[in-house]
Design a protein around this motif. Sequence first.
Motif: not given
Length: 203
Positions: A72-83
Amino acid sequence: MEHSFVSALLLMFLMADPLGNIPIFISSLKSVPENRRSMVVIRECFIAAVILCIFAFGGKAFLDSLGLSQAALSIGGGLIVLLMAIRMVFPSKEGVFGEAPGGEPFIVPLAVPAIAGPSTLATILLLVGSDPTRITEWLLIVVLTCAISAAILVFAERVQKLVGERTTAAFERLMGLILATMAVQMFLTGITQFIQTTLKGAI
């Protein structure tokens, strides 16, 4: 995704984005006397380092208290990075972090969220969560990132005048493209971890 020291430092540096923050710092420090600007930049970078170090120490406990998995942290962090990457590649008039308030800045918006923002906080949590035994390395990465950011931002006006606004904007877009690639990798890593955990639970 296992990070080496260099890759983790590069990721943290890109997330802090000191070059991309140059216009924000220049705008925020306009009303500050020139003889105080360097001290304000160093102070804000120090505050950002303290905040990030606190998250580094309490990262695992924070994740456990919220019941968050590494996936969850990896996917959530990836979302923030993408934004973040999208706003860097396609910038708005307000910049990546929005408009800065007037007066001498204190903590907001320079320390938070310009440097110790959602992206860098998520990154340090991700690094600590991936390998808590390397806490010394992660702390060193935080200190180096903030020190490099301070060194760049102290000379923000000179850097912008030297390379020009177009070159600064082009470099920010380039870093945005690199971040977008890292975001995809973080998504893939999170999905892989989720599938592996699900399969283990099913077995």
